[in-house]
Design a protein around this motif. Structure first.
Motif, short mmCIF file in Angstrom:
data_model
loop_
_atom_site.label_atom_id
_atom_site.label_comp_id
_atom_site.label_asym_id
_atom_site.label_seq_id
_atom_site.Cartn_x
_atom_site.Cartn_y
_atom_site.Cartn_z
N GLY A 138 1.05 3.64 -2.28
CA GLY A 138 2.13 4.25 -3.03
C GLY A 138 3.19 4.87 -2.17
N CYS A 139 2.78 5.71 -1.18
CA CYS A 139 3.77 6.44 -0.39
C CYS A 139 3.68 6.14 1.10
N ALA A 140 2.76 5.28 1.50
CA ALA A 140 2.56 4.89 2.91
C ALA A 140 2.01 6.02 3.76
N GLY A 141 1.58 7.12 3.13
CA GLY A 141 0.98 8.21 3.87
C GLY A 141 -0.43 7.85 4.32
N PRO A 142 -0.99 8.62 5.25
CA PRO A 142 -2.34 8.32 5.76
C PRO A 142 -3.42 8.63 4.72
N MET A 143 -4.36 7.71 4.58
CA MET A 143 -5.49 7.92 3.69
C MET A 143 -6.71 8.26 4.52
N VAL A 144 -7.45 9.29 4.08
CA VAL A 144 -8.65 9.72 4.79
C VAL A 144 -9.83 9.70 3.83
N PHE A 145 -11.03 9.69 4.39
CA PHE A 145 -12.22 9.67 3.56
C PHE A 145 -12.40 11.01 2.86
N CYS A 198 0.06 12.14 -1.60
CA CYS A 198 0.22 11.97 -3.05
C CYS A 198 -1.10 12.02 -3.81
N GLY A 199 -2.24 12.05 -3.09
CA GLY A 199 -3.54 12.16 -3.74
C GLY A 199 -4.09 10.87 -4.29
#
Length: 377
Positions: free
Chosen positions: A16-23, A35-36
């Protein structure tokens, strides 16, 4: 490919926002920090591959491919080494809290076969410690009541597991208790008298035999930078919940690079196996006593796995002194060091001495009573 190679590095940008995703330990999914948004992780439950211990092919590139770009961080103070995602920075050591950490070149670390993802959040780890410390003895009252400001780090601790088949041959002498009635003499009120008593004696017999035993998942910490006593008390991991390693589980987390080699780990595992075999062979032999036990064991089909298990590592300061504790990131079990109240310890010691004194006085008074009754008779 070593952990510092980036040609096939995997990152986890948010769709959605290209932000980093973490576990995320609560949802067990990847979660965007901005963005959650969440993305599920394929829960692959394949049987982890066991590697032959004596395999000379362990330098193969495939065993060094962690699936995501890592960088090695070295602490100048305690010598601890951790692997963190490339591009991530750290200001302090997760082992000792020292700010002296430097990037290092890494020649390659064997990637894990399996992982237990974090299931305990930071807040849950703090709550577990708070409940745990309230049950400790001899803590200063003020410390027991206050909320401790802890520096928590979530870190995957490396472990080795070993499987092996064993064949043992043993010799020993087994003792069997027998009883007989004997006549003895004693002096009572100045007069000699005879009496009968039951006497125990041991008859020894030689014995020999063999014993087969297989060991599965002898779990050995591959970390050399923690208090082994604290780490040992966190050993209630439920290995049935192991998942096949996927780099998504490490996104946003730090993993320690093993500092205990496979060979060192096997020596520890072998000591555990030897102790287990000795105990079980004693049970097989039976009898009332055993002496001159000699066991010779051969170990065959030795295999190993490299695991990552979740731990919250924490340090805090109380009255200018540093303390450490750890929380099992799967079960919430706590082990740690806490301050002690010298006043409470002293009072408890005096109480024990007082009770022991009363017991001695009671025994002496009973003996005096017996002597007086004997004189009267």
């Amino acid at each position: 490919m070593s952990t510092s190679t980036s040609s096939t590095a995997i990152r986890f940008p948010c769709a959605g926002c290209a932000g980093p995703m973490v576990f995320d330990s609560e949802s067990q999914n990847l979660k965007c920090r901005y963005c959650g948004a969440e993305r599920s992780i394929d829960n692959v439950m394949e049987q982890p591959q066991e590697h032959p211990f004596d395999n000379e092919g362990d330098n193969l590139e495939a065993l060094h491919d962690w699936g995501t770009e890592q960088q090695l961080i070295h602490c100048e103070t305690c010598g601890g080494e951790t692997l963190i995602p490339a591009g991530q920075t750290t200001s302090q050591c997760v082992f000792c809290g020292s700010p002296k950490v430097l990037p290092q070149a890494d020649s390659g670390s064997i990637r894990p076969e399996s992982v237990i993802p974090f299931q305990i959040s930071r807040d849950e780890a703090l709550s577990s410690f708070s409940a745990w410390k309230k049950k400790r003895w001899f803590l200063p009252g003020a410390f027991k009541k206050q909320n401790v400001n802890s520096e928590l780090n979530s870190i995957y601790i490396p472990y080795w597991t070993y499987d092996t088949d064993t064949y043992s041959v043993y010799t020993a002498e087994v003792g069997i208790y027998h009883y007989r009635t004997v006549t003895r003499t004693r002096v009572v009120n100045g007069k000699s008298e005879t009496y009968t008593a039951t006497e125990r004696y041991t008859v020894w017999h030689p014995t020999r035999g063999d014993y087969d035993r297989s060991f599965d998942d002898l779990l050995i910490p591959a970390s050399g930078h923690y208090d082994s006593g604290l780490l040992g008390k966190l050993g209630d991991f439920e290995l049935s919940e192991l998942r096949t390693y996927q780099p998504e589980y490490l996104s946003g987390y730090i993993s320690e690079r093993y500092s205990v080699s496979r060979e060192q780990g096997w020596e520890e595992a072998r000591e555990i196996a030897d102790d287990t075999l000795k105990s079980e062979i004693k049970q097989v032999i039976g009898g009332d006593e055993i002496r001159n036990l000699n066991i010779r064991t051969s170990y065959d089909d030795i295999t190993y796995k490299h695991l990552l298990l979740p731990v919250w590592n924490a340090n805090y300061t109380y009255k200018s002194k540093s303390y450490y504790y750890m929380v099992n990131g799967q079960t919430g079990t706590v082990s740690g060091h806490v301050p002690r109240s010298a006043v409470k310890i002293t009072l408890f010691t005096l109480l024990c001495i007082g009770i022991a004194g009363l017991v001695v006085l009671f025994i002496l008074s009973q003996q005096d009573t017996s002597v007086q009754e004997s004189l009267i008779r």
